[in-house]
Scaffold this active site. Structure first.
Site, PDB file in Angstrom:
ATOM      1  N   SER A   1       6.692  -1.409   2.813  1.00 31.26           N
ATOM      2  CA  SER A   1       5.510  -2.471   2.893  1.00 31.26           C
ATOM      3  C   SER A   1       5.412  -3.368   4.131  1.00 31.26           C
ATOM      4  CB  SER A   1       5.514  -3.133   1.489  1.00 31.26           C
ATOM      5  OG  SER A   1       4.381  -3.382   1.312  1.00 31.26           O
TER       6      SER A   1
ATOM      7  N   ASP B   1       0.004   3.412  -6.149  1.00 33.41           N
ATOM      8  CA  ASP B   1       0.273   2.135  -5.556  1.00 33.41           C
ATOM      9  C   ASP B   1      -0.953   1.126  -5.455  1.00 33.41           C
ATOM     10  OD1 ASP B   1       0.649  -0.020  -3.592  1.00 33.41           O
ATOM     11  OD2 ASP B   1       2.127   1.204  -2.400  1.00 33.41           O
TER      12      ASP B   1
ATOM     13  N   HIS C   1       3.972   0.697  -5.821  1.00 29.33           N
ATOM     14  CA  HIS C   1       4.656   0.324  -4.741  1.00 29.33           C
ATOM     15  C   HIS C   1       6.062  -0.087  -5.035  1.00 29.33           C
ATOM     16  CE1 HIS C   1       3.505  -1.602  -0.736  1.00 29.33           C
ATOM     17  NE2 HIS C   1       4.096  -2.602  -1.114  1.00 29.33           N
TER      18      HIS C   1
HETATM   19  N1  LIG Z   1       4.040 -11.332  -6.076  1.00 25.85           N
HETATM   20  C1  LIG Z   1       3.261 -10.164  -5.567  1.00 25.85           C
HETATM   21  C2  LIG Z   1       4.026  -8.956  -5.510  1.00 25.85           C
HETATM   22  C3  LIG Z   1       5.065  -8.993  -4.386  1.00 25.85           C
HETATM   23  C4  LIG Z   1       5.547  -7.481  -4.045  1.00 25.85           C
HETATM   24  O1  LIG Z   1       5.146  -6.569  -4.776  1.00 25.85           O
HETATM   25  N2  LIG Z   1       6.587  -7.419  -3.142  1.00 25.85           N
HETATM   26  C5  LIG Z   1       6.836  -6.163  -2.922  1.00 25.85           C
HETATM   27  C6  LIG Z   1       6.382  -6.036  -1.270  1.00 25.85           C
HETATM   28  S1  LIG Z   1       5.018  -5.969  -0.879  1.00 25.85           S
HETATM   29  C7  LIG Z   1       4.799  -5.666   0.793  1.00 25.85           C
HETATM   30  O2  LIG Z   1       5.717  -5.930   1.528  1.00 25.85           O
HETATM   31  C8  LIG Z   1       8.277  -5.984  -3.132  1.00 25.85           C
HETATM   32  O3  LIG Z   1       9.169  -5.250  -2.569  1.00 25.85           O
HETATM   33  N3  LIG Z   1       8.844  -6.742  -4.090  1.00 25.85           N
HETATM   34  C9  LIG Z   1      10.157  -6.676  -4.689  1.00 25.85           C
HETATM   35  C10 LIG Z   1      10.337  -5.949  -5.951  1.00 25.85           C
HETATM   36  O4  LIG Z   1      11.535  -6.149  -6.294  1.00 25.85           O
HETATM   37  O5  LIG Z   1       9.369  -5.143  -6.180  1.00 25.85           O
HETATM   38  C11 LIG Z   1       2.175  -9.959  -6.716  1.00 25.85           C
HETATM   39  O6  LIG Z   1       1.891 -10.958  -7.298  1.00 25.85           O
HETATM   40  O7  LIG Z   1       1.500  -8.921  -6.653  1.00 25.85           O
END
Ligand SMILES: N[C@@H](CCC(=O)N[C@@H](CSC=O)C(=O)NCC(=O)O)C(=O)O
Length: 289
Positions: free
Chosen positions: A153, A232, A265
């Protein structure tokens, strides 16, 4: 625990015959302490090993990849070290830096900010290239001239753009659900306006599709591996892999863009395809894959 000069070892865990470590060090580029994680495969007890650096996404830190991606078993088999920096400075004290999850803390976008008040500490590109990788090469049994780069991402954006901006530094490249055209999506607009300013002429230098589109020759003959889930929730508005696909076609860059029905995602998606990415990097780094 082994002590390494210049690095504070925070924790160490035996893992698949190798070792999982977490470190902190004083960063002169960032001007603050920075944390990172490293997995050393068993082969690193005998000689310096090639490595892949993983750049994590928004809200993540140096632990996310090591705890969730399930990469260590195959990395141990291949003799590949894994290194994962944090996603931004922490404790910079910039007003509002922790107010939103897609800008500021946990959202450094792997570039050097040029705008006050971010420019003093938010310097992730210089940190990684000029300080972090040399530090790792100096103090750990890792051959930093044999490096692959991948990310997820925002970290996928980081991987693609850093490889394109430093074309001889990384020998293999891949990404999971990368932000492919940050000049054309809300995450990128917010980050680039804040870090680089409102003048959009500076933005293209940090946009993977724009950078690839400017090339007249491939970056990596091996090809770039990109996996994207079709369930996603960020795909439509934020990621735009079709733009990177078109730019690669224009540049003659081999791209293995794999679209996977049903995958979202998150790290269940990433861990599903992790082995493919590690073998891709092993091959690019000359290891038996
Ligand atoms: N807080 C957000 C969601 C944040 C999220 O999905 N972060 C992803 C990366 S997104 C792009 O860089 C991530 O890797 N999160 C860590 C995990 O453990 O999944 C929302 O409210 O949607």
């Amino acid at each position: 625990m082994a002590t390494v000069p210049g690095l504070e070892l925070l924790s160490e865990h035996a893992c698949f015959g190798g070792v999982q470590r977490y470190y902190q060090h004083a960063s002169s580029v960032i001007g603050l302490p920075m944390r990172f994680s490293v997995f050393l495969p068993p082969q690193a007890q005998q000689h310096a090993v090639p490595a892949v650096m993983y750049l994590a996404g928004l809200t993540c830190n140096e632990e996310t990849f090591m705890a969730k991606a399930g990469a260590q078993r195959v990395a141990a088999e291949l003799g590949l070290a894994l290194i994962a920096p944090d996603t931004s400075p922490r404790g910079a004290g910039v007003p509002g830096e922790a107010e939103s999850w897609d800008f500021g803390v946990g959202a450094g976008f792997y570039l050097d900010a040029t705008q006050a008040p971010w420019a003093q500490h938010y310097r992730m590109e210089s940190y990684l290239l000029k300080e972090f990788l040399p530090l790792v090469g100096e103090h750990l049994p890792i051959d930093v001239n044999q490096l692959g780069l991948f990310g997820h991402s925002m970290g996928g954006h980081g991987a693609l753009t850093l490889a394109l901006r430093h074309p001889t530094r990384f020998k293999s490249l891949s990404a999971f659900a990368p932000i492919c055209a940050p000049t054309q999506c809300p995450w990128g607009h917010k980050a680039f306006a804040g870090y680089l300013g409102e003048d959009r002429t500076a933005w293209a230098a940090h946009d993977a599709s724009a950078l690839m589109g400017q090339r007249s020759a491939p970056l990596l003959a091996q090809g770039i591996l990109v996996d994207q889930g079709l369930a996603d929730k960020f795909l439509e508005v934020q990621l735009h892999p079709h733009l990177f696909e078109a730019a690669c076609a224009k540049a003659g860059q081999p791209l293995m863009l794999r679209r996977h029905a049903g995958y979202d995602h998150g790290y269940y998606f990433i861990s599903t395809f992790m082995e493919n990415h590690l073998r891709h990097h092993a091959q690019g780094l000359g290891l038996a894959a």
